[in-house]
Write an enzyme that holds these catalytic residues in place. Structure first.
Site, PDB file in Angstrom:
ATOM      1  N   HIS A  72      10.011   4.954  62.500  1.00  0.00           N
ATOM      2  CA  HIS A  72       9.698   6.356  62.540  1.00  0.00           C
ATOM      3  C   HIS A  72      10.566   7.082  63.777  1.00  0.00           C
ATOM      4  O   HIS A  72       9.971   8.258  64.329  1.00  0.00           O
ATOM      5  CB  HIS A  72       8.260   6.615  62.832  1.00  0.00           C
ATOM      6  CG  HIS A  72       7.271   5.901  61.969  1.00  0.00           C
ATOM      7  ND1 HIS A  72       6.842   6.377  60.663  1.00  0.00           N
ATOM      8  CD2 HIS A  72       6.536   4.607  62.294  1.00  0.00           C
ATOM      9  CE1 HIS A  72       6.045   5.384  60.152  1.00  0.00           C
ATOM     10  NE2 HIS A  72       5.987   4.460  61.038  1.00  0.00           N
ATOM     11  N   SER A 103      35.181  21.272  70.254  1.00  0.00           N
ATOM     12  CA  SER A 103      34.683  22.656  69.711  1.00  0.00           C
ATOM     13  C   SER A 103      35.647  23.775  69.710  1.00  0.00           C
ATOM     14  O   SER A 103      36.706  23.640  70.715  1.00  0.00           O
ATOM     15  CB  SER A 103      33.303  22.922  70.483  1.00  0.00           C
ATOM     16  OG  SER A 103      33.070  24.005  70.412  1.00  0.00           O
ATOM     17  N   LYS A 108      32.627  19.570  74.539  1.00  0.00           N
ATOM     18  CA  LYS A 108      32.176  19.102  73.464  1.00  0.00           C
ATOM     19  C   LYS A 108      33.077  18.039  72.857  1.00  0.00           C
ATOM     20  O   LYS A 108      34.207  17.936  72.565  1.00  0.00           O
ATOM     21  CB  LYS A 108      31.852  20.222  72.313  1.00  0.00           C
ATOM     22  CG  LYS A 108      30.856  21.279  72.696  1.00  0.00           C
ATOM     23  CD  LYS A 108      29.362  20.495  72.365  1.00  0.00           C
ATOM     24  CE  LYS A 108      29.136  20.081  71.031  1.00  0.00           C
ATOM     25  NZ  LYS A 108      28.978  21.287  70.011  1.00  0.00           N
ATOM     26  N   ASN A 139      32.822  16.453  69.390  1.00  0.00           N
ATOM     27  CA  ASN A 139      31.856  16.069  68.077  1.00  0.00           C
ATOM     28  C   ASN A 139      32.391  15.054  67.113  1.00  0.00           C
ATOM     29  O   ASN A 139      33.418  15.027  66.853  1.00  0.00           O
ATOM     30  CB  ASN A 139      32.030  17.463  67.357  1.00  0.00           C
ATOM     31  CG  ASN A 139      31.615  18.794  67.998  1.00  0.00           C
ATOM     32  OD1 ASN A 139      30.627  18.778  68.866  1.00  0.00           O
ATOM     33  ND2 ASN A 139      32.418  19.828  67.785  1.00  0.00           N
ATOM     34  N   GLU A 144      29.963  12.621  60.587  1.00  0.00           N
ATOM     35  CA  GLU A 144      29.415  13.836  59.867  1.00  0.00           C
ATOM     36  C   GLU A 144      30.025  13.753  58.348  1.00  0.00           C
ATOM     37  O   GLU A 144      29.213  14.121  57.443  1.00  0.00           O
ATOM     38  CB  GLU A 144      29.621  15.131  60.561  1.00  0.00           C
ATOM     39  CG  GLU A 144      28.549  15.143  61.895  1.00  0.00           C
ATOM     40  CD  GLU A 144      28.916  16.231  62.836  1.00  0.00           C
ATOM     41  OE1 GLU A 144      28.113  16.452  63.550  1.00  0.00           O
ATOM     42  OE2 GLU A 144      30.017  16.935  62.410  1.00  0.00           O
ATOM     43  N   GLN A 165      35.960  13.748  27.917  1.00  0.00           N
ATOM     44  CA  GLN A 165      37.216  13.691  28.518  1.00  0.00           C
ATOM     45  C   GLN A 165      36.722  14.330  30.238  1.00  0.00           C
ATOM     46  O   GLN A 165      37.378  14.250  30.976  1.00  0.00           O
ATOM     47  CB  GLN A 165      38.050  14.838  28.097  1.00  0.00           C
ATOM     48  CG  GLN A 165      37.611  16.305  28.118  1.00  0.00           C
ATOM     49  CD  GLN A 165      38.808  17.271  27.743  1.00  0.00           C
ATOM     50  OE1 GLN A 165      39.578  16.828  27.005  1.00  0.00           O
ATOM     51  NE2 GLN A 165      38.450  18.589  27.943  1.00  0.00           N
TER      52      GLN A 165
END
Length: 381
Positions: A36, A157, A163, A165, A170, A202
């Site tokens: 969880h 960023s 940043k 990323n 992703e 097709q």
């Protein structure tokens, strides 16, 4: 389709090798295991990574199963009823590298199961890659801080210079939706077509080509991320020391003969620890709540005495004030989840080099034993 499956299998093997190698490096790196998305029990990073190895092993088996089914040559079926020319279908199948010719010309013309088998296997594989990608995205975030991904597979960023990323992860996560969509698209195209050929068919090619390209990119990107990732093992261990991760080991140290036994006491201890500040004497109201939770009368007194005795154990065993330590008397789970018989990377990869399911061989046997369609036999003269 055969070439596409072979390429997918080779990419899956490369990713499996990357996982096995990194798992071997981190066989002793402690991290929190989650259920969880809550801290559950301490595990190792190696054990966690090998869970994805098992997923990919099943993916390889699905691709191998699909390849066994499509290994039949439709050449000679003509438009739908075969050809009157004196061809040898067995010879042409062998010349093109197929195991056998197809058995029914109507089915051969209208069948797209070979494409659907590939797409469903690709969709399942993409789901597994998406789960791993999501974990890498979470782990790379500052609240987790479990991993630093390679610069080549990350971006900065547009306006925030601090940043980094996890764009590749992703994109893998996003590509999974498109691959699943490709499988659904062809299923919907085929769902209501009568025998034999219709022009709708097709449209079988765009989803297959798109899924194949996206899957190849996703597998290559994921292998690069796993190989180049820098795992922050100290941060992982620190995270495992919070959230009372070893409470399960403490509760299972002795069997509970009735409800409210040792596991119940440990649970109440964890609850009390979570409610009160660390290294701080509890207020009178907190003590009152503790008496209410433990019970009343003689039984309550005994339960409170046990709770107080376990409180010190809980502090050490659950990792609230000291380094994470195994609960005294606890033992590793039996193999294969213990470490006594952990196979090496070479042994793991040798275990299932093709991952071909047994049912594929059964499929071949049944196909070889079937009665030939008399309409597909070449003239006797």
């Amino acid at each position: 389709m055969r070439d596409a499956i072979d390429q997918a299998d080779a990419a899956l093997i490369a990713l499996q090798k990357a996982l096995v190698n990194r798992a071997g490096e981190h066989a002793d790196s402690v991290m929190p295991g989650f259920t969880h998305l809550q801290t559950a029990q301490p595990v190792t990073l190696g054990h966690h990574l090998m869970a994805y190895y098992e997923m990919l092993r099943r993916d390889r088996s699905r691709f191998a199963d699909a390849r066994a089914r499509l290994d039949e040559c439709p050449l000679g079926s003509a438009a739908l009823a075969g050809t009157g020319f004196p061809i040898d279908r067995e010879m042409t199948a062998q010349a093109l590298g197929f195991a056998r010719p197809t058995a029914n010309s109507l089915d051969s013309v209208s069948d797209r199961d070979f494409a659907l088998d590939y797409l469903t296997a690709a969709a399942q594989c993409a789901l597994h890659l998406s789960r791993l990608a999501e974990e890498l995205v979470l782990w790379a975030s500052q609240p987790f801080g479990f991993v630093r991904l390679p610069d080549a597979l990350s971006t900065g960023s547009s306006i925030m210079p601090q940043k980094k990323n996890p764009d590749a992860a992703e994109l893998v996560r996003g590509h999974s939706g498109r691959i699943v969509g490709c499988a659904v698209a062809l299923m919907v195209t085929m769902k209501g077509l009568p025998l034999a050929y219709s022009k709708d068919m097709q449209d079988d090619k765009p989803p297959v080509f798109e899924a194949h390209g996206l899957l190849g990119l996703s597998l290559a990107a994921m292998a690069g991320m796993i190989e180049g990732a820098t795992f922050q093992t100290a941060r992982m261990r620190q995270a495992a020391e919070f959230g009372y991760a070893t409470a399960t080991g403490l509760a299972g140290h002795r069997p509970a003969h009735r409800r409210g036994g040792l596991p119940g006491v440990v649970g109440r201890c964890v609850g009390r620890l979570a409610r009160q500040p660390r290294r701080h004497r509890p207020r009178r109201g907190t003590q009152a709540r503790g008496r209410s939770a433990c019970g009343s009368g003689e039984r309550g007194m005994i339960a409170r005495a046990v709770a107080v005795a376990l409180l010190a154990l809980g502090l050490a065993a659950c990792g609230t004030q000291r380094d994470l330590q195994p609960v005294a008397g606890a033992s590793l789970p039996p193999p294969p989840y213990g470490r006594s018989d952990a196979p090496s990377a070479a042994e793991l990869l040798e275990r299932d080099p093709q991952a071909a399911p047994v049912r594929s061989e059964e499929l071949r046997r049944q196909s070889e034993e079937r009665e030939d369609d008399p309409f597909d036999l070449p003239p006797s003269n």
